[in-house]
Design a protein around this motif. Structure first.
Motif, PDB file in Angstrom:
ATOM      1  N   GLU A  34      -5.809   3.472  11.959  1.00 20.26           N
ATOM      2  CA  GLU A  34      -6.958   3.278  11.224  1.00 20.26           C
ATOM      3  C   GLU A  34      -6.542   3.498   9.634  1.00 20.26           C
ATOM      4  O   GLU A  34      -5.687   4.420   9.470  1.00 20.26           O
ATOM      5  N   LYS A  35      -7.335   2.602   8.999  1.00 15.17           N
ATOM      6  CA  LYS A  35      -6.810   2.827   7.386  1.00 15.17           C
ATOM      7  C   LYS A  35      -7.274   4.270   7.104  1.00 15.17           C
ATOM      8  O   LYS A  35      -8.333   4.623   7.582  1.00 15.17           O
TER       9      LYS A  35
ATOM     10  N   TRP B  53       1.327   2.559   8.213  1.00 16.61           N
ATOM     11  CA  TRP B  53       0.040   2.048   7.884  1.00 16.61           C
ATOM     12  C   TRP B  53      -0.359   1.035   9.066  1.00 16.61           C
ATOM     13  O   TRP B  53      -1.386   0.181   8.970  1.00 16.61           O
TER      14      TRP B  53
ATOM     15  N   ASN C  77       0.888  -1.207   0.051  1.00 14.37           N
ATOM     16  CA  ASN C  77      -0.096  -0.034  -0.006  1.00 14.37           C
ATOM     17  C   ASN C  77       0.865   1.079   0.029  1.00 14.37           C
ATOM     18  O   ASN C  77       0.415   2.317  -0.762  1.00 14.37           O
TER      19      ASN C  77
END
Ligand code: HEM
Length: 514
Positions: free
Chosen positions: A438-439, A434, A374
């Motif tokens: 929280e995302k 990450w 990500n």
């Protein structure tokens, strides 16, 4: 500008030629005056900042044409730094394009007022001969039922099955190619390898058979090459407002027709073969889903629409994931990268996989590896820029007016590196950001888009990537051939690395062998 106006006045006064010439000059002068400082067709907007260098009728086309392609997103970033989070350019054919940068404005366009911002006819014209009226190029009701179909394709059961029967199987061929390079002591281009990996997985999940790209990584595969060429032509159209004329004159239109025919015939042959085998042959692939899918009127999809969607999925799925993987390996291995990051991925791989093949369940435990993937997609978003057309007059959350027919555009490349959005370390590659938090919302981490049209294949891409990353680190140590090289990107529909990514490979002592 004044000089130009005076010149026209002079010519009109002193011309001894026919009235026709005078009229022509007068009309030209009118248009040059009307479109001074912006492109023909664009609304004059004194309320919006714009880069210097716009010329009458052509607007910012000459300025954009002067920007080297491999510095395009840095150019955009510079404009945001100079003009702030909202500014605009104008281009012939496109009209006005308002550049936005804040997650709030982005969310408004792609989610809150979603119905008011579509892909538009201009975009559809560009991709029509390739992906037709498939999900990617459609708006409104035509998009909606295809979206529902696509969502149904992706579920936990399907992912469990793809992991077992496709991702792991095809990744084993990647491992075979890396093993050969390790044993022969040769360098291998990871970008090509990843493109072949995603192409073969696409073949397997769509038609139930791979394209054989990984049989020999250096072998040319006609279908894969046709896809590459067609994408290049599509990007050329996006950059050239006059493509309908110039591509006809220089033979590109003929080549595009040939390539699209080749790609679509391949899909049609598979479709015909499947029908001959019996419509209800027990298959669990995209083709079968699409053949059994129904539209709003409960009718089966036409062959044309099935093929439109197959081509769409291939374009959406192949380069994006392959390039994301390539950039991630680069970020992990380049000079100056933190060796603890790779060590941690290797430790996690060994702990989670314990020498076995990945499964749908093990992916959920590859938390750190997922963070690395990500984070690479944040720093190098493989869909670096996007746009929508405004259907009826609107006002963005920050008060900016958008008029019907104007485009709104954003760059994930610029937004994902913005300190005001991601903090002072925005430009650093830091997978730890990450973890234990929280995302980020899709409007903040917008590489996969947000709102109703958020990428339908995000989970597919992530699971596919985690499978191959895990299997590679399970077996090999990788080193860049030239760790000091700073690779350039090539603007494309996805985000290829110029020159690929050559690596040296050694087998891991105690690692899994295949
Ligand atoms: C790292 C990998 C990927 C990235 C970064 C990515 C990114 C995106 C983005 C930004 C969009 C929105 C495009 C737009 O509407 O303008 C999109 C849409 C889409 N993506 Fe992906 N994608 C990836 C992988 C995949 C994969 C693997 C698949 C399929 C298996 C896929 C299928 C689609 C489809 C079908 C759409 C259209 C959705 C719609 O219009 O409702 N993508 N993707």
């Amino acid at each position: 500008m004044l000089v130009l106006v005076s010149f026209f006045e002079y010519v009109l006064k002193h011309s001894t030629r026919s009235n026709g010439l005078k009229v022509l000059l007068a009309v030209s002068a009118y248009y040059v005056y009307k479109y001074r400082g912006h492109a023909i067709g664009a609304r004059r907007r004194l309320d919006l900042k714009q880069p210097k260098g716009a010329v009458p009728l052509l607007g910012h086309l000459p300025l954009l044409a002067s920007v080297p392609l491999d510095e395009f997103y840095e150019f955009l970033e510079k404009q945001y730094n100079e003009h702030g989070p909202v500014w605009s350019i104008s281009l012939p054919g496109f009209g006005r394009m308002i550049q936005i940068d804040s997650p709030e404005n982005f969310e408004h366009v792609v989610k809150t007022n979603f119905a008011n911002y579509g892909k538009g006819k201009l975009f559809r014209d560009i991709v029509k001969d390739t992906s037709g009226y498939g999900i990617f190029a459609s708006d409104g009701a035509r998009w909606k039922f295809q979206r529902q179909l696509a969502v149904n394709i992706f579920n936990a059961e399907a992912f469990r099955e793809y992991t077992r029967s496709v991702f792991v199987v095809v990744a084993k061929e990647v491992i075979g190619n890396l093993g050969k390079a390790a044993d022969e002591g040769t360098v291998i281009d990871l970008q090509t390898l990843m493109l072949h990996f995603t192409m073969d997985t696409f073949g397997a999940v769509t038609f139930g058979e791979s394209f054989g790209c990984l049989d020999d990584v250096n072998r040319k595969v006609q279908f894969a090459e046709a896809v590459d060429d067609v994408l290049e032509i599509t990007v050329g159209r996006l950059q050239n407002p006059l493509w309908k004329i110039t591509h006809r004159l220089d033979g590109t239109a003929k080549r595009a027709a040939y390539l699209n025919n080749l790609i679509r015939s391949y899909a049609q042959n598979h479709l015909d073969k499947r029908r001959q085998e019996g419509h209800h042959a027990k298959k669990n692939d995209f083709l079968q889903f699409l053949m059994e899918g129904r539209d709003d009127n409960d009718q089966l999809l036409s062959d044309e629409l099935i093929i439109d969607n197959i081509v769409t999925f291939m374009i959406a799925a192949r380069d994006t994931t392959a390039h994301a993987l390539t950039w991630m390996f680069y970020l992990l291995l380049r000079d100056g990268s933190d060796p603890e990051v790779v060590d941690r991925v290797v430790r996690e791989t060994d702990e989670v996989l314990g020498g076995e093949d990945p499964t749908y369940e093990t992916h959920k435990k590859q938390k750190y590896t997922e963070a690395c993937f990500n984070e690479a997609l944040r720093v190098f978003p493989v869909v670096p820029r996007n746009l929508r057309i405004c259907e009826s007059d609107d006002i963005l959350p920050d008060g900016t007016k958008v008029y019907a027919g104007e485009w709104v555009s954003w760059s994930s490349y610029v937004m994902n590196r913005s300190e005001s959005i991601w903090g002072s370390d925005a430009k650093e590659y830091k997978p730890s950001r990450w973890l234990n938090t929280e995302k980020p919302s899709p409007s903040k981490f917008n590489t996969f888009h947000a709102g109703p049209r958020i990428c339908v294949g995000q989970q597919f891409a992530t699971i596919e990537a985690l499978t191959v990353i895990g299997m590679i680190f399970q077996s090999f140590n990788l080193e860049l051939e030239d760790p000091s090289r700073v690779p350039k990107y090539r603007p494309s529909l996805a985000f290829p690395m110029v020159g690929g990514l050559n690596v040296r490979v050694t087998r891991r002592f105690g690692g899994a062998t295949l």
